[in-house]
Design an enzyme around this catalytic site. Structure first.
Site, PDB file in Angstrom:
ATOM      1  N   SER A  10       0.816  -1.214   0.000  1.00  0.00           N
ATOM      2  CA  SER A  10       0.000   0.000   0.000  1.00  0.00           C
ATOM      3  C   SER A  10       0.849   1.263   0.000  1.00  0.00           C
ATOM      4  O   SER A  10       1.976   1.291   0.509  1.00  0.00           O
ATOM      5  CB  SER A  10      -0.943   0.025   1.207  1.00  0.00           C
ATOM      6  OG  SER A  10      -1.518   1.299   1.401  1.00  0.00           O
ATOM      7  N   LYS A  36       1.434  -1.743   7.300  1.00  0.00           N
ATOM      8  CA  LYS A  36       1.936  -1.696   5.932  1.00  0.00           C
ATOM      9  C   LYS A  36       3.407  -1.285   5.886  1.00  0.00           C
ATOM     10  O   LYS A  36       4.161  -1.738   5.015  1.00  0.00           O
ATOM     11  CB  LYS A  36       1.072  -0.765   5.083  1.00  0.00           C
ATOM     12  CG  LYS A  36      -0.345  -1.291   4.880  1.00  0.00           C
ATOM     13  CD  LYS A  36      -0.341  -2.692   4.259  1.00  0.00           C
ATOM     14  CE  LYS A  36      -1.725  -3.225   3.987  1.00  0.00           C
ATOM     15  NZ  LYS A  36      -1.694  -4.565   3.344  1.00  0.00           N
ATOM     16  N   TYR A  47      -3.355   0.246  10.715  1.00  0.00           N
ATOM     17  CA  TYR A  47      -3.194  -0.135   9.316  1.00  0.00           C
ATOM     18  C   TYR A  47      -1.875   0.391   8.752  1.00  0.00           C
ATOM     19  O   TYR A  47      -1.123  -0.354   8.111  1.00  0.00           O
ATOM     20  CB  TYR A  47      -4.371   0.411   8.500  1.00  0.00           C
ATOM     21  CG  TYR A  47      -4.272   0.125   7.020  1.00  0.00           C
ATOM     22  CD1 TYR A  47      -4.721  -1.080   6.494  1.00  0.00           C
ATOM     23  CD2 TYR A  47      -3.711   1.055   6.149  1.00  0.00           C
ATOM     24  CE1 TYR A  47      -4.630  -1.351   5.143  1.00  0.00           C
ATOM     25  CE2 TYR A  47      -3.620   0.793   4.790  1.00  0.00           C
ATOM     26  CZ  TYR A  47      -4.078  -0.404   4.292  1.00  0.00           C
ATOM     27  OH  TYR A  47      -3.965  -0.664   2.957  1.00  0.00           O
TER      28      TYR A  47
END
Length: 293
Positions: free
Chosen positions: A148, A165, A161
């Site tokens: 991402s 990543k 999150y």
């Protein structure tokens, strides 16, 4: 320069989180455009069966397994079954991931663990389950991990999150070095998509206490940003084209992702803190931040 068909055509691919979103787009593209035998996995039984059935009805080769990437034993069992049925895996895509909204101090412990277990440990379990056989095979194979644009940015209200990543990107970079050290015939790449249409923001975890209103404001901001997303089919085409070229950093919407990478590099060199968040997808904002999913 080899074509996608020359690199991947006709081989076996495994895609985690293939029941929706970018995983679904990749599974459809691999089966439809590259004639790969695609093994789709997801915890969403309805979604993964739907996608698999539609691929098969359209003439593609696909099968699905309901597997939780958090379960190391289940992933090992899947790898054994896939190898026994189809031989060496040519392409492993560690895609499964989830989002979480909320100020870091408000995030419930169980949802913190869920994000890290799926987004980080899930990638590790995929590598640990499939990679030894891929290394042992003489045929060239590939591992793509979904890192991402969040792996090179900082975004408030999405800390679990974002940090997951960053960890996935570091894991992928270390894996690339390790495979080079032993001379393995396995290519590794980190995929950094910007905004790709999916339901990840609708399914994002929230908080039970604290600033609930801030969570819903951020969720709405992400919904608005999704109006600028590309389709999973577009993302899959861009990803596989770059993978065939042997790129390590694979990006979608390069004007967004490469800008984010450059900004992070400049901040590290200048030792400057992250600036206030501004969405890259809102025309009235200045380009110093990026909502991600």
């Amino acid at each position: 320069m080899p074509t996608q068909q020359e690199v991947f055509g006709g081989g076996t691919a495994v895609v985690t989180g293939a029941g929706s979103g970018i995983g679904e787009g990749l599974a459809r593209y691999l089966a439809g455009r590259l004639d790969m035998h695609v093994v789709l996995t997801d915890v969403d039984e309805v979604g993964v069966h739907r996608v698999t059935d539609e691929i098969v009805r359209s003439g593609g080769r696909a099968q699905c397994h309901v597997v939780d990437v958090r379960d190391a034993d289940a992933m090992t069992d899947l790898a054994e079954r896939v190898h026994d049925a189809h031989g060496p895996v040519r392409l492993l895509i560690n895609n499964a991931g989830v989002e979480q909204f909320g100020y870091l101090w408000d995030v419930p412990l169980d949802r913190w663990r869920r994000v890290l277990d799926i987004n980080i440990s899930g990638v590790f379990h995929g590598i640990r389950a499939f990679l030894p056989r891929m290394i042992a095979a003489a045929e060239r194979s590939h591992v793509l991990t979904m890192a991402s644009v969040g792996s090179v940015t900082a975004v408030p209200m999405q800390a679990p999150y974002i940090l997951s990543k960053h960890a996935v990107l570091a894991m992928t970079e270390c894996l690339h070095q390790e495979l080079a050290e032993i001379g393995a015939n396995v290519a590794v790449a980190a995929v950094l998509p910007a905004m790709v249409a999916s339901n990840i923001f609708e399914r994002a975890g929230g908080v039970d206490s604290g600033d609930l209103a801030a969570v819903e404001r951020h969720r709405e901001r992400m919904r608005e940003a999704m109006s600028h997303a590309i389709s999973p089919a577009e993302a899959a085409e861009q990803i596989m084209e770059q993978a065939a070229r042997g790129e390590f950093f694979i990006v979608t919407q390069p004007e967004i992702v490469l800008s984010a990478m450059a900004e992070r590099a400049n901040r590290l060199l200048g030792r400057t803190p992250p600036p206030p968040f501004r969405s890259r997808f809102q025309q009235h904002d200045t380009p110093s931040g990026s909502p991600v999913g």
